[in-house]
Design a protein around this motif. Structure first.
Motif, PDB file in Angstrom:
ATOM      1  N   ALA A  68       0.937  -1.430   0.179  1.00 11.32           N
ATOM      2  CA  ALA A  68       0.333   0.410   0.515  1.00 11.32           C
ATOM      3  C   ALA A  68       0.850   1.007   0.586  1.00 11.32           C
ATOM      4  CB  ALA A  68      -1.229  -0.131   1.214  1.00 11.32           C
ATOM      5  N   LEU A  69       2.173   1.443   0.318  1.00 18.65           N
ATOM      6  CA  LEU A  69       3.275   2.642   0.429  1.00 18.65           C
ATOM      7  C   LEU A  69       3.794   3.143  -0.790  1.00 18.65           C
ATOM      8  CD1 LEU A  69       5.563   1.813   4.057  1.00 18.65           C
ATOM      9  CD2 LEU A  69       2.877   3.180   3.423  1.00 18.65           C
ATOM     10  N   GLY A  70       3.634   1.590  -1.860  1.00 17.13           N
ATOM     11  CA  GLY A  70       3.765   1.586  -3.046  1.00 17.13           C
ATOM     12  C   GLY A  70       5.544   2.710  -2.892  1.00 17.13           C
ATOM     13  N   CYS A  71       6.054   2.507  -2.399  1.00 18.66           N
ATOM     14  CA  CYS A  71       7.032   2.891  -2.509  1.00 18.66           C
ATOM     15  C   CYS A  71       8.963   0.967  -2.841  1.00 18.66           C
ATOM     16  CB  CYS A  71       7.782   3.759  -1.427  1.00 18.66           C
ATOM     17  SG  CYS A  71       8.149   2.753   0.159  1.00 18.66           S
ATOM     18  N   ARG A  72       9.859   1.695  -3.082  1.00 23.14           N
ATOM     19  CA  ARG A  72      10.939   0.985  -3.514  1.00 23.14           C
ATOM     20  C   ARG A  72      11.200   0.326  -1.791  1.00 23.14           C
ATOM     21  NH1 ARG A  72      15.428   1.749  -6.601  1.00 23.14           N
ATOM     22  NH2 ARG A  72      16.890   0.356  -5.986  1.00 23.14           N
ATOM     23  N   VAL A  73      11.441  -0.997  -2.162  1.00 27.39           N
ATOM     24  CA  VAL A  73      11.837  -1.733  -0.586  1.00 27.39           C
ATOM     25  C   VAL A  73      13.273  -2.641  -1.175  1.00 27.39           C
ATOM     26  CG1 VAL A  73      10.742  -4.103  -0.328  1.00 27.39           C
ATOM     27  CG2 VAL A  73       9.570  -2.611  -0.896  1.00 27.39           C
ATOM     28  N   THR A  74      13.303  -2.449   0.166  1.00 26.16           N
ATOM     29  CA  THR A  74      14.999  -2.883   0.400  1.00 26.16           C
ATOM     30  C   THR A  74      14.846  -4.395   1.197  1.00 26.16           C
ATOM     31  OG1 THR A  74      16.050  -1.280   0.381  1.00 26.16           O
ATOM     32  CG2 THR A  74      17.272  -2.565   0.959  1.00 26.16           C
ATOM     33  N   CYS A  75      14.567  -5.258   1.204  1.00 26.09           N
ATOM     34  CA  CYS A  75      14.383  -6.576   1.596  1.00 26.09           C
ATOM     35  C   CYS A  75      16.440  -7.480   2.229  1.00 26.09           C
ATOM     36  CB  CYS A  75      14.821  -8.193   1.159  1.00 26.09           C
ATOM     37  SG  CYS A  75      14.574  -9.440   2.548  1.00 26.09           S
ATOM     38  N   LEU A  76      16.194  -6.779   3.296  1.00 27.54           N
ATOM     39  CA  LEU A  76      17.555  -6.660   4.713  1.00 27.54           C
ATOM     40  C   LEU A  76      17.236  -8.921   5.458  1.00 27.54           C
ATOM     41  CD1 LEU A  76      18.208  -4.165   7.201  1.00 27.54           C
ATOM     42  CD2 LEU A  76      18.890  -4.962   4.666  1.00 27.54           C
ATOM     43  N   ASP A  81       7.615  -5.766  -6.425  1.00 26.67           N
ATOM     44  CA  ASP A  81       6.616  -6.777  -7.220  1.00 26.67           C
ATOM     45  C   ASP A  81       8.129  -7.508  -7.456  1.00 26.67           C
ATOM     46  OD1 ASP A  81       4.515  -6.454  -7.235  1.00 26.67           O
ATOM     47  OD2 ASP A  81       4.614  -4.632  -8.694  1.00 26.67           O
ATOM     48  N   ALA A  82       9.059  -6.697  -7.948  1.00 25.87           N
ATOM     49  CA  ALA A  82      10.584  -7.223  -8.265  1.00 25.87           C
ATOM     50  C   ALA A  82      11.144  -7.604  -6.392  1.00 25.87           C
ATOM     51  CB  ALA A  82      11.152  -6.665  -8.012  1.00 25.87           C
ATOM     52  N   VAL A  83      11.087  -7.216  -5.722  1.00 22.22           N
ATOM     53  CA  VAL A  83      11.817  -7.724  -4.421  1.00 22.22           C
ATOM     54  C   VAL A  83      10.057  -8.810  -3.811  1.00 22.22           C
ATOM     55  CG1 VAL A  83      11.740  -7.405  -2.490  1.00 22.22           C
ATOM     56  CG2 VAL A  83      12.508  -5.809  -3.864  1.00 22.22           C
ATOM     57  N   ALA A  84       9.266  -8.684  -4.097  1.00 17.32           N
ATOM     58  CA  ALA A  84       8.705  -9.733  -3.293  1.00 17.32           C
ATOM     59  C   ALA A  84       8.697 -11.428  -4.661  1.00 17.32           C
ATOM     60  CB  ALA A  84       6.483  -9.053  -4.057  1.00 17.32           C
ATOM     61  N   GLY A  85       9.197 -10.989  -6.025  1.00 18.26           N
ATOM     62  CA  GLY A  85       9.622 -12.266  -6.703  1.00 18.26           C
ATOM     63  C   GLY A  85      10.783 -12.576  -7.052  1.00 18.26           C
ATOM     64  N   ASN A  86      11.569 -12.086  -5.935  1.00 16.32           N
ATOM     65  CA  ASN A  86      13.214 -12.439  -6.021  1.00 16.32           C
ATOM     66  C   ASN A  86      13.259 -13.993  -5.005  1.00 16.32           C
ATOM     67  OD1 ASN A  86      15.424 -12.795  -5.012  1.00 16.32           O
ATOM     68  ND2 ASN A  86      15.840 -11.099  -5.781  1.00 16.32           N
ATOM     69  N   GLU A  87      13.999 -15.357  -5.852  1.00 14.95           N
ATOM     70  CA  GLU A  87      13.965 -16.187  -5.737  1.00 14.95           C
ATOM     71  C   GLU A  87      14.234 -16.474  -4.054  1.00 14.95           C
ATOM     72  OE1 GLU A  87      13.844 -19.914  -7.065  1.00 14.95           O
ATOM     73  OE2 GLU A  87      11.563 -18.690  -8.387  1.00 14.95           O
ATOM     74  N   ARG A  88      14.926 -16.024  -3.863  1.00 12.58           N
ATOM     75  CA  ARG A  88      16.513 -15.575  -2.734  1.00 12.58           C
ATOM     76  C   ARG A  88      15.357 -15.471  -1.170  1.00 12.58           C
ATOM     77  NH1 ARG A  88      19.491 -17.874   0.273  1.00 12.58           N
ATOM     78  NH2 ARG A  88      20.733 -16.332   1.156  1.00 12.58           N
ATOM     79  N   VAL A  89      14.834 -13.203  -1.824  1.00 11.58           N
ATOM     80  CA  VAL A  89      13.425 -13.044  -0.883  1.00 11.58           C
ATOM     81  C   VAL A  89      12.140 -14.135  -0.550  1.00 11.58           C
ATOM     82  CG1 VAL A  89      11.587 -11.756  -0.659  1.00 11.58           C
ATOM     83  CG2 VAL A  89      14.087 -11.411  -1.503  1.00 11.58           C
ATOM     84  N   ILE A  90      12.098 -15.368  -1.325  1.00 12.84           N
ATOM     85  CA  ILE A  90      11.220 -15.452  -0.932  1.00 12.84           C
ATOM     86  C   ILE A  90      11.557 -16.960  -0.395  1.00 12.84           C
ATOM     87  CG2 ILE A  90       9.276 -17.957  -2.152  1.00 12.84           C
ATOM     88  CD1 ILE A  90       9.373 -15.695  -4.526  1.00 12.84           C
ATOM     89  N   GLU A  91      12.623 -17.127  -0.218  1.00 10.83           N
ATOM     90  CA  GLU A  91      13.233 -18.500   0.444  1.00 10.83           C
ATOM     91  C   GLU A  91      13.682 -18.077   1.715  1.00 10.83           C
ATOM     92  OE1 GLU A  91      17.523 -21.050  -0.308  1.00 10.83           O
ATOM     93  OE2 GLU A  91      16.583 -20.100  -1.930  1.00 10.83           O
ATOM     94  N   VAL A  92      13.906 -17.046   2.062  1.00 14.37           N
ATOM     95  CA  VAL A  92      14.432 -16.998   3.348  1.00 14.37           C
ATOM     96  C   VAL A  92      13.054 -15.899   3.726  1.00 14.37           C
ATOM     97  CG1 VAL A  92      16.678 -16.547   2.394  1.00 14.37           C
ATOM     98  CG2 VAL A  92      15.440 -13.986   3.042  1.00 14.37           C
ATOM     99  N   TYR A  93      12.565 -15.501   3.370  1.00 15.32           N
ATOM    100  CA  TYR A  93      11.549 -14.419   3.818  1.00 15.32           C
ATOM    101  C   TYR A  93      10.245 -14.682   3.635  1.00 15.32           C
ATOM    102  CZ  TYR A  93       9.464  -9.986   6.033  1.00 15.32           C
ATOM    103  OH  TYR A  93       8.600  -8.765   6.546  1.00 15.32           O
ATOM    104  N   LEU A  94       9.808 -14.644   2.673  1.00 14.22           N
ATOM    105  CA  LEU A  94       8.375 -14.680   2.339  1.00 14.22           C
ATOM    106  C   LEU A  94       7.871 -16.141   2.648  1.00 14.22           C
ATOM    107  CD1 LEU A  94       8.146 -12.526  -0.348  1.00 14.22           C
ATOM    108  CD2 LEU A  94       6.850 -11.870   2.086  1.00 14.22           C
TER     109      LEU A  94
END
Ligand SMILES: Nc1ncnc2c1ncn2[C@@H]1O[C@H](COP(=O)(O)OP(=O)(O)OP(=O)(O)O)[C@@H](O)[C@H]1O
Ligand SMILES: [Mg+2]
Lengths: 392, 250
Positions: free
Chosen positions: B215-223, B235-248
């Motif tokens: 909803a914020l609609g801004c750039r996202v950084t995943c640590l 969308d790019a971050v949520a679709g990232n393989e590694r992000v999905i693996e470790v977080y989502l």
């Protein structure tokens, strides 16, 4: 306009307190000086001294409550500031004795002659002048508090560690003042005072005068303390008490805020000590004893921490109990009574006497509200369970 | 170098360790003036530690922490000084002054001289009610102004803390988990509020609630484990393989 602001700042409770002080300041000396000893309302000389002592303790308790109740600094060594103020006054009184001492030395107090002093130590210079001595009454405790506070608050010593340091401070002074070579009368301290500003300290009139001055000083101390806690500065102090690091993140220099209230409180304690000495007629190292400072914390806790009036009330009540307990067949039990009192307060009345009083008042108000609702026939009365509002 | 001179906040190669445990490993992050950035990442990723380093609570073992176009080295200042430079913070666990009224909480936070003397006799005693109410209005707490802050609900405390943050008028706002413990309705209101704030402030928001982040609609950084795992659009971050693996999770 200005008076309205003053009343609002003092609060209802404070006005009652100031009223009582005014009454006591008038009645006690009057009943002492103008009513014959046979009169049932006569107040004896001894009682005047005793009450004056209680009022000095009340002043001391207000000073302690300012730092502990509002800023969360639990000082277990505040007696040091009280005693230093007392010594400054004692030194003035010693130098007034002059040739009337046992050794009749024009400059040196008796104990110095006895210890073969040839000349007056530097620390005693100027104390024959009343204004200088009064300046020292506030400056010496203030300066010590400033140095101590500056070091401790800047290095962020808090909580138990700070309390232990304050205790160590008064302990160190206690030990030093016992030593003869400190030049403050050692073990015996300073006593056998003759006059204050030309008036005989033992005289009934002088005592009544000192009593009235103590009442005025207590009232002024209270008003200054109220001004501090009612200002935004007081709100910052409470913020520091409840969330020191949070306050820092808002951009406040916590150490500066603490230092100011700490120094002001030490000065108030010094004045209380200075008024205490001519009334009781002696000051000795026992005033620095760590137990004194701890006892003062009990007064504040019993009366109600963070209320100022409660602190003063606690000081008077505990010391009155102490007088009762230590003068009769109850004497051996005083320490048990004090300990028991502290346990009772912490378990049963965490907000102290003032808290108990306020609970009773709230309950009465609630009962009245219910009765009113019934009288007006308005269905089922809703017991007011108010959201805690901020005490004004 | 231009990345530094155009940034409001610039972290480069920042490492922090606690007794040998590396909470931040060579973390780098750049925020543009006026930008809003959401930070996500699993528990213990170092999100809060990053805010601690920026606000002076924790000192970085190595790396640069620069503010305001690289002109200010934050590692040289303490908490109070950093707050005065214009960095405000909302804590993960809401921390308001519970024994003060809601209005007084804002009063204490308001921008202005913070010396004891100002608070004792000076300007801080003459702050208009309207000034305080303006901030309370923004976070919908006007009706609660006289209540003790300790009596507020969890979500209301979060809002009060945001009001305090705004009252400081900082250049950069660091907001740690603003919607934790909020109802869905409250969360939506908060998202709108933050978007509003971001119009004229630089903002870093840490949050686990992905709906809110979206909803914020801004750039996202995943640590992850103290460094940046992915950065880009939601969308790019949520679709990232590694992000999905470790977080989502899958
Ligand atoms: N003061 C400290 N002392 C020791 N370890 C710490 C300290 N602060 C943080 N840590 C550790 O550093 C790691 C990172 O913590 P941090 O609070 O930054 O995580 P986070 O990303 O904010 O997690 P969460 O989503 O749970 O809030 C954790 O493993 C934590 O235990
Ligand atoms: Mg965190």
């Amino acid at each position: 306009m200005l008076t309205m602001r003053f009343f609002r700042m003092i609060e209802g409770r404070g006005l009652v307190f100031l009223g009582i002080i005014a009454l006591v300041a008038l009645l006690v000396p009057f009943c002492n000086l103008y009513l014959a000893p046979g009169n049932p309302f006569h107040v004896s000389n001894g009682t005047v001294v005793l009450l004056g002592k209680y009022l000095c303790y009340a002043m001391f308790a207000v000073a302690l409550d300012l730092v502990w109740g509002y800023c969360g600094i639990l000082s277990l060594g505040h007696g040091a500031f009280f005693a230093l103020g007392g010594y400054a006054m004692g030194m003035y009184l010693m130098r007034q004795i002059g040739t009337r001492g046992v050794y009749a030395h024009p400059v040196l107090p008796d104990f110095m002659v006895f210890l073969n002093y040839k000349e007056l130590p530097l620390t005693w210079w100027g104390f024959q002048h009343f204004p200088y001595a009064m300046l020292m009454v506030v400056l010496v405790p203030g300066l010590l508090a400033f140095v101590f506070g500056w070091l401790a608050f800047r290095s962020r010593v808090t909580g138990v560690y700070l309390s232990i340091m304050t205790q160590a401070l008064t302990y160190a002074l206690w030990l030093s003042f016992f030593r003869n070579d400190m030049g403050f009368g050692g073990n015996n301290g300073l006593t056998d005072f003759k006059d204050i500003l030309g008036h005989n300290v033992q005289a009934q009139g002088t005592r009544a005068g000192l009593f009235i001055i103590t009442c005025i000083a207590l009232a002024l101390t209270f008003i200054i303390a109220r001004m501090i806690v009612a200002s935004t500065y007081g709100k910052v102090l409470v913020a520091i008490r409840d969330g020191e690091s949070r306050t820092r993140f808002l951009g406040y220099r916590v150490e500066h805020h603490k230092l100011l209230v700490w120094v002001v409180s030490a000065m108030m304690a010094g004045v209380a000590g200075a008024l205490y000495v001519p009334q009781v007629g002696i000051i000795n190292p026992s005033e620095f004893h760590p137990a004194n400072s701890i006892e003062a914390v009990v007064w504040v806790a019993l009366g109600g921490r963070g209320t100022l009036v409660g602190a003063a009330l606690g000081a008077v009540v505990v010391n009155w109990l102490k007088t009762v307990f230590t003068t009769g067949w109850l004497a051996p039990y005083w320490l048990f009574a004090l300990g028991g009192l502290f346990v009772l307060v912490t378990l049963a009345m965490p907000k102290g006497l003032i808290g108990v009083w306020e609970d009773i008042r709230a309950r009465l108000a609630n009962r009245k509200a219910i009765a009113d609702a019934k009288a007006s026939g308005g269905g089922s009365p809703v017991a007011r369970s108010p959201d805690p509002q901020v005490p004004r | 170098m231009s990345a530094v001179t155009q940034s409001i906040l610039y972290l480069d190669g920042v490492s922090v360790s606690f007794d040998g445990f590396k909470a931040l490993r060579s973390l780098s992050l750049t925020l543009q003036p006026g930008e809003m950035r959401a930070i996500i990442g699993p528990n213990g990723a170092g999100k809060t530690t990053m805010m601690d380093v920026i606000t002076g609570k924790t000192k970085a073992d190595e790396g640069d922490v620069l503010f305001d176009k690289g002109s200010i080295d934050l590692s040289r200042f303490d908490e109070a000084a950093i707050a005065e430079l214009g960095i405000g913070r909302k804590f993960q666990k809401p921390t308001v002054f519970e024994s003060h009224s809601v209005a007084d909480n804002v009063l204490l936070a308001l921008k202005g001289d913070r010396s004891p003397f100002s608070a004792l006799f000076g300007a801080r005693n003459r702050i208009a009610t309207e000034t305080i109410d303006r901030y309370l209005g923004i976070v919908h707490l006007l009706d609660h102004r006289a209540r003790l802050a300790g009596a507020l609900s969890h979500g209301q405390k979060q809002w009060l803390e945001i009001a305090m943050l705004l009252a400081q008028d900082p250049k950069l706002l660091l907001i740690d988990e603003p919607v934790a413990g909020m109802t869905d309705a409250e969360t939506d209101v908060t998202a709108e509020l933050l978007k509003d704030i971001a119009r004229d402030h630089s903002v870093v928001v840490v949050e686990h609630d992905m709906g809110f982040v979206r909803a914020l609609g801004c750039r996202v950084t995943c640590l992850h484990e103290g460094s940046v795992l992915a950065e880009g659009s939601i969308d790019a971050v949520a679709g990232n393989e590694r992000v999905i693996e470790v977080y989502l999770g899958r």
